[in-house]
Design an enzyme around this catalytic site. Structure first.
Site: not given
Ligand code: NAP
Length: 297
Positions: A55, A99, A122
């Site tokens: 990422k 994460q 997210d």
């Protein structure tokens, strides 16, 4: 016999990344601002480390500054929440990515709930989830994997309105937001899960199938309606010849050939879209925070 088209997620993701990079360059020229994405990694899970590294690399390539905060697996929840508060207040950071999964002693809902919703790239914060389900999805930050699936579906089908869509799997990350997005596109949506009675019969009605179960080749060819478009979100590692292993999806890909109108491969389908949509969200968050016009990408 239907000729099944391959939906090239890598190519679509590359196009989206190019759009993000172009929009980031415009934002820099217009407002002197460079979007920033911070990944928060707790513990030393090798798969999570690889995801975060990938990422970060993709962010830099798209003109987004990449930050990383790494905490030990033993970190207390209060310390993690203090880091989130610091990142919420950091003007260089437009997007915060925590994460998952987090270690068992940390409540992921509390951590996600502590994020500034405007930096929740997210799309998991209750504020963004609520906007998505209550008609305000254009103002939300949308969960990356389902939004990536939607972009692939929009390319594959002339119109989604009125289509029978079956989403297999009801996770907060994939299944539920996917159902909300398809509903917003005026599909008739069924959300199936492990307690659903006859998954095969339900799937046979579907013009659009999104499979997110996490079970290798679970969806058999004869469960697919001829001419359906199939998006395979699953990533499963199985044993292959010569003592090796390989990645397969949740759909029996070979069996779907000649039945589905189009299908995503695994790998090379949904996976690349997820990272590209994360960077899209970061760019959009950067534009919104600065009161700049956001691109429609
Ligand atoms: P998850 O949280 O484990 O959820 C799986 C869902 O599948 C659950 O809702 C479960 O039902 C349902 N399910 C399990 N067995 C079933 C059965 N026999 N029949 C019907 N439904 C069944 O998984 P997830 O996070 O959504 O991920 C799903 C898959 O997508 C995984 O392979 C994951 O690696 C992959 N994934 C890929 C990406 C990407 O970028 N490509 C991103 C995220 C996830 P219950 O709720 O009833 O338990």
């Amino acid at each position: 016999m239907i000729e099944t088209k391959l939906i090239d997620g890598k190519a679509r993701a590359d196009r989206l990344l190019a759009d993000v990079a172009a929009a980031a360059a415009k934002l820099k020229a217009r407002a002197g601002a460079v979007p920033g994405l911070c990944a928060v990694l707790v513990g030393d899970d090798p798969a999570s480390q690889v995801y975060v590294r990938n990422k970060g690399r993709a962010a830099v390539a798209a003109g987004i500054t990449s930050f990383q905060e790494t905490l030990p697996a033993t970190v207390g929840e209060a310390e993690l929440l203090a880091l989130i508060a610091k990142l919420n207040a950091d003007d260089r950071v437009d997007g915060i990515l925590v994460q998952l999964p987090l270690p068992a002693h940390i409540d992921p809902q509390r951590v996600i709930g502590a994020l500034d919703p405007a930096k929740d790239v997210d799309g998991f914060h209750p504020h963004n989830v609520g906007l998505l389900w209550s008609g305000g999805w254009r103002k939300a930050l949308l969960p990356c994997t389902p939004y990536g699936c939607l972009l692939l579906l929009r390319d594959a089908l002339p119109t989604l309105g009125g289509a029978e869509a079956v989403v297999l799997g009801r996770s907060n990350i994939v299944g539920k937001p996917m159902a909300a997005l398809l509903l917003a596109e005026n599909c008739t949506v069924t959300l199936a899960h492990s307690r659903s009675r006859d998954v095969a019969a339900t799937l046979r009605r579907a013009d659009v199938v999104v499979a997110a179960v996490g079970r290798a080749q679970f969806v058999r060819g004869d469960w697919i309606k001829p001419g359906a478009v199939v998006i395979d979100v699953g990533i499963n590692r199985i044993a292959a010849e010569g003592g090796k292993s390989k990645l397969v999806g949740d759909v029996a890909f070979a069996q779907a050939q000649g039945i589905a109108a189009a299908i995503t491969p695994v790998p090379g389908g949904v996976g690349p879209m997820t990272i590209a949509c994360l960077l899209r969200n970061t760019l959009i968050a950067a534009c919104r925070r600065r009161g700049e016009a956001e691109p429609t990408i």
